[in-house]
Design an enzyme around this catalytic site. Structure first.
Site, PDB file in Angstrom:
ATOM      1  N   CYS A  63      -1.359   6.250   8.881  1.00 26.01           N
ATOM      2  CA  CYS A  63      -1.414   5.067   8.116  1.00 26.01           C
ATOM      3  C   CYS A  63      -2.835   5.125   7.129  1.00 26.01           C
ATOM      4  CB  CYS A  63      -1.962   3.970   9.355  1.00 26.01           C
ATOM      5  SG  CYS A  63      -3.281   4.427  10.535  1.00 26.01           S
ATOM      6  N   ARG A  80       0.985  -1.385  -0.147  1.00 26.79           N
ATOM      7  CA  ARG A  80       0.003   0.090  -0.032  1.00 26.79           C
ATOM      8  C   ARG A  80       0.710   1.273  -0.103  1.00 26.79           C
ATOM      9  NH1 ARG A  80      -4.798   0.213   4.354  1.00 26.79           N
ATOM     10  NH2 ARG A  80      -5.408   1.804   3.069  1.00 26.79           N
TER      11      ARG A  80
END
Length: 285
Positions: A235, A176
């Site tokens: 995050c 990611r």
């Protein structure tokens, strides 16, 4: 109070005269609800607290998927769970401590110092043979006063600046971070200048226990974090980044004099604005 507590240490504390308040915050991205796990079995005396509805405000493109809760709402949740001024709180999730770290960070942000995460979570507690129950407690209401701001919070502009001036850590999985995939948020990639510090590497993959302070310090040092550096973390939605912040504290790299900061909106907030740049690949950019 240390940021981590072992199952044996917690069992001893629970047997003492004034046991800590226990919060069960088990949760999975995509479900099923953590409440179902709690109802099947939990630590004696533990109160379930829901990440989505009680440890976060409603999601939105201007705030991200797990915005910080309104202080008054958080205070009501914690009082309902029996949290009292200056009284220890221990928080657990299933194993890796990332969701428990969010609750730990919120309590610290709210000005409550005596709070710890159960090392290894519910999995370690059960593996060591400590008791569980399906009985739901009815704690006396607590008196905690939430005083927000005890730990620093970044907005998008401050996160972008920190990525260039200091160290901004991205807690997401490498794929990611690189932008290979993005299963949840509007765009792939990372904040330009951010360095990848996957939250899953804070724990031992076999035991689910947190790595030692020495191991964590070595890991962060390799990422360019030094004593006294200004550090922040993000995050996907501001949850697993708290694992980075807890790990930095365990490693002695986040201190009361210079605590690491949370970009609470995280990538879910950053990526919702098409005018914000996105870096890809395995380099900060």
């Amino acid at each position: 109070m240390a940021a981590l507590i072992t199952p044996a240490e917690l069992a001893e504390a629970l047997a003492a005269g004034r046991p800590p308040v226990l919060l069960d915050v088990r949760w999975r991205l995509g479900g099923p609800p953590g409440r179902e796990d709690y109802e099947r079995g939990h630590l004696p005396g533990a109160v379930f607290v829901d990440l989505d509805t009680e440890l976060a405000a409603p999601p939105g493109p201007r705030s991200g998927r797990h915005p910080l809760p309104d202080p008054a709402d958080l205070q009501a949740v914690l009082r309902r769970a029996g949290v009292r001024e200056n009284h220890p709180v221990v928080i657990y999730d299933t194993a890796d401590g990332s969701v428990a770290a969010r609750a730990w960070w919120l309590l610290r942000w709210a000005g409550h110092e005596p709070v710890a995460v159960l090392d290894g979570g519910y999995t370690a507690w059960v593996a060591e043979g400590w008791p569980v129950t399906t009985d739901e407690p009815r704690p006396e209401p607590g008196d905690l006063v939430v005083r927000p701001g005890a730990l620093p919070v970044l907005d998008a502009d401050q996160a972008a600046e920190l990525a260039r001036r200091g160290v901004l850590l991205d807690a997401r999985a490498p794929e990611r971070y690189r932008g290979d995939v993005e299963p949840v948020d509007p765009r792939a990639g990372h904040v330009p200048g951010a360095r990848n510090a996957p939250f899953g590497q804070h724990v031992d993959g076999e035991t689910g226990r947190w790595r030692s302070a020495e191991e964590l310090r070595e890991r962060f040092t390799a990422l360019g974090v030094g004593d006294g550096d200004e550090v922040g973390a993000y995050c996907g939605s501001g949850v697993t980044a708290c694992s980075v912040l807890l790990a930095l504290e365990v490693a002695g790299l986040s201190t009361p004099e210079r605590p690491a900061a949370l970009y609470a909106g995280s990538w879910s907030h950053w990526s919702a604005d098409p005018d914000r740049p996105a870096a890809t690949g395995d380099q900060p950019g």
